[in-house]
Design an enzyme around this catalytic site. Structure first.
Site, short mmCIF file in Angstrom:
data_model
loop_
_atom_site.label_atom_id
_atom_site.label_comp_id
_atom_site.label_asym_id
_atom_site.label_seq_id
_atom_site.Cartn_x
_atom_site.Cartn_y
_atom_site.Cartn_z
N HIS A 160 0.81 -1.15 -0.10
CA HIS A 160 0.06 0.09 -0.16
C HIS A 160 0.76 1.19 -0.05
O HIS A 160 2.07 1.10 0.30
CB HIS A 160 -1.01 -0.07 1.21
CG HIS A 160 -0.30 0.06 2.47
ND1 HIS A 160 0.46 1.23 3.34
CD2 HIS A 160 0.02 -0.97 3.48
CE1 HIS A 160 0.88 0.93 4.33
NE2 HIS A 160 0.79 -0.49 4.59
N ASP A 191 -4.70 13.19 -11.23
CA ASP A 191 -3.99 13.06 -9.82
C ASP A 191 -3.46 14.37 -9.35
O ASP A 191 -2.60 14.61 -10.22
CB ASP A 191 -3.11 11.86 -10.29
CG ASP A 191 -2.43 11.36 -8.94
OD1 ASP A 191 -2.36 12.21 -7.85
OD2 ASP A 191 -2.12 10.01 -8.82
N SER A 236 1.16 4.16 -5.02
CA SER A 236 1.94 5.46 -4.58
C SER A 236 3.08 5.36 -3.91
O SER A 236 4.02 4.39 -4.60
CB SER A 236 0.85 6.10 -3.61
OG SER A 236 1.18 7.43 -3.18
N HIS A 268 -5.75 10.22 -7.62
CA HIS A 268 -4.71 9.43 -6.97
C HIS A 268 -5.56 8.04 -6.03
O HIS A 268 -4.83 7.07 -6.20
CB HIS A 268 -4.27 10.06 -5.67
CG HIS A 268 -2.83 9.60 -5.04
ND1 HIS A 268 -1.86 9.41 -6.13
CD2 HIS A 268 -2.69 8.96 -4.15
CE1 HIS A 268 -0.92 8.74 -5.22
NE2 HIS A 268 -1.24 8.42 -4.33
#
Length: 434
Positions: free
Chosen positions: A163, A382, A237, A410
């Protein structure tokens, strides 16, 4: 000439707004400089009273180490942005107290450290990791069908999900796991992890949360514990930086890499780590998201205050939000934002997102030489990580498959299109396994 004049007039409102934004930003951030400067005194005093072995801040420490390092040495280093963030009042050297008897912000220094600070949350979910004998990451593992594995004696495919910043394994268990096809659930074993310092994973104080620490915890908790010989990686990310570090360590084992909104900034500058700090957290009051990022990234003590107010009291805020929305279960994106300490988030921001900038080109070179299947996905709306990052990565690795999604930001690059995203992953895994 008239055409040039007309174009100049058309651009004038935008330039005027930019000038106004810069002027207001200068005033606001001068006040924030002062506030962070004052909070430095406050936390130094309170920490000294309440903590047996207080952790020094980075305000007055001069690392004093220069030069170009190789990958291994750079991974051992901390980001320059921790020490050299500009602050008007620190630059004036009003205190003249650079001789800190307890050293300079080395993630807690020596000695035995408690697992939490007075300003951290002590609820069961936040400190549950402390009762475990060995420090390993919290994992959510979805095993493939045991019947198929036993009957056909076939080893399952493995996928490691990583993540992003201020997130947790829930990002994947809520958006991908429920939407995988039956065929995939039979063939694949899924690992969604909470990164070191986030979610239900350990949040030690005597840790600098560099790329190296994050990668090693994944190695220990996933690759070594489950004896993975081959695996796919999916990351979002900030997790993309850690994913590339992992792939560069195991190029023969990684079958494919899927990077979603990777914060990649190529640069030839010596202080390359300042590029993501200025790009992702430029000191501007507008847009609001940029202001929030700036406060949390530039100001160590203001950021700690925000964490003290919200993360330490997250159960109260969750109850308030639940009462207002009349929902028992909060959205995982909201809940995940408080599942960290200031120490873990602050160091991860600077040592992974900023410090990792000077490592990514070397990681990508390994991926490129190994010919690992690489897919990059980015939303064209984004506002957190600019889409140019993915175009830059595509230029670095020409064979990478780049997909730019229209009207996606995002999070909505995945959230809101979970089924199609999961199907695309399955197709890429199948293609990479041929």
């Amino acid at each position: 000439m008239l055409r040039v004049a007309k174009l100049s007039l058309q651009k004038w409102p935008g330039r005027a707004l930019d000038a106004l934004n810069s002027a207001i930003s200068g005033i606001v951030f001068a006040l924030l400089d002062l506030l962070d400067f004052i909070l430095c005194f406050f936390y130094r005093f309170v920490d000294g009273v309440l903590e047996e072995n207080p952790i020094p801040c980075y305000c007055y420490h001069n690392r004093g180490k220069q030069g170009i390092l190789d990958v291994e040495e750079e991974e051992e280093e901390v980001s320059e942005t921790l020490y050299e963030r500009r602050n008007f009042f620190r630059q004036m050297d009003l205190l003249s107290l650079k001789e800190r008897s307890h050293g300079g912000g080395e993630g807690g220094g020596g000695g035995k450290l408690r697992s939490s600070r007075w300003s951290d949350c002590g609820c069961e979910s936040c400190v549950s990791w402390q009762g475990k004998g060995e420090e390993k990451l919290h994992l959510v593992v979805r095993e493939p069908s045991q019947a198929r594995s036993i009957s056909q004696n076939v080893s399952p495919e493995n996928v490691v999900f990583i993540h992003g910043f201020l997130s947790s394994s829930s990002f994947w268990t809520q958006t991908v796991f429920p939407y995988l096809s039956e065929a995939t659930t039979l063939h694949f074993r899924m690992f969604a992890l909470d990164l070191l310092g986030f979610g239900r994973s350990p949040k030690p104080l005597n840790c600098l949360y560099r790329v190296k620490e994050h990668r090693e915890m994944i190695e220990t908790s996933v690759i070594e514990q489950f004896r993975l010989k081959s695996f796919h990686i999916v990351a979002h990310s900030m997790g993309c930086i850690i994913a590339l570090a992992l792939a560069s360590k195991y190029p023969e084992s990684v079958k494919s890499i899927t990077l979603v909104a990777p914060p990649y900034f190529p640069s030839n500058e010596m202080k390359q780590c300042y590029t993501p700090l200025n790009k992702l957290a430029g000191r501007k009051v507008w847009p609001p998201l940029l202001l929030a990022s700036s406060i949390m990234s530039w100001y160590e003590h203001l950021g700690r205050t925000v964490c003290f107010l919200f993360c330490r009291n997250h159960l109260i805020w969750e109850w308030i939000i639940g009462s207002i929305t009349r929902r028992r279960d909060l959205n995982f994106l909201v809940r995940d934002m408080t599942q960290h300490t200031h120490h873990s988030a602050w160091h991860t921001m600077h040592n992974v997102i900023c410090g990792g900038a000077k490592l990514q080109d070397k990681y990508l070179e390994v991926v490129k030489r190994a010919g690992i299947s690489l897919r990059i996905i980015h939303g064209d709306k984004d506002q957190v990580v600019p889409v140019e990052c993915s175009h830059n990565m595509k230029s670095k690795v020409p064979f990478a498959d780049l997909q730019i999604l229209n009207d996606a930001d995002h999070n909505t690059v995945i959230v809101g299109r979970e089924k199609s995203f999961s199907r695309d992953l399955e197709k890429f895994w199948l293609y990479s396994g041929i």
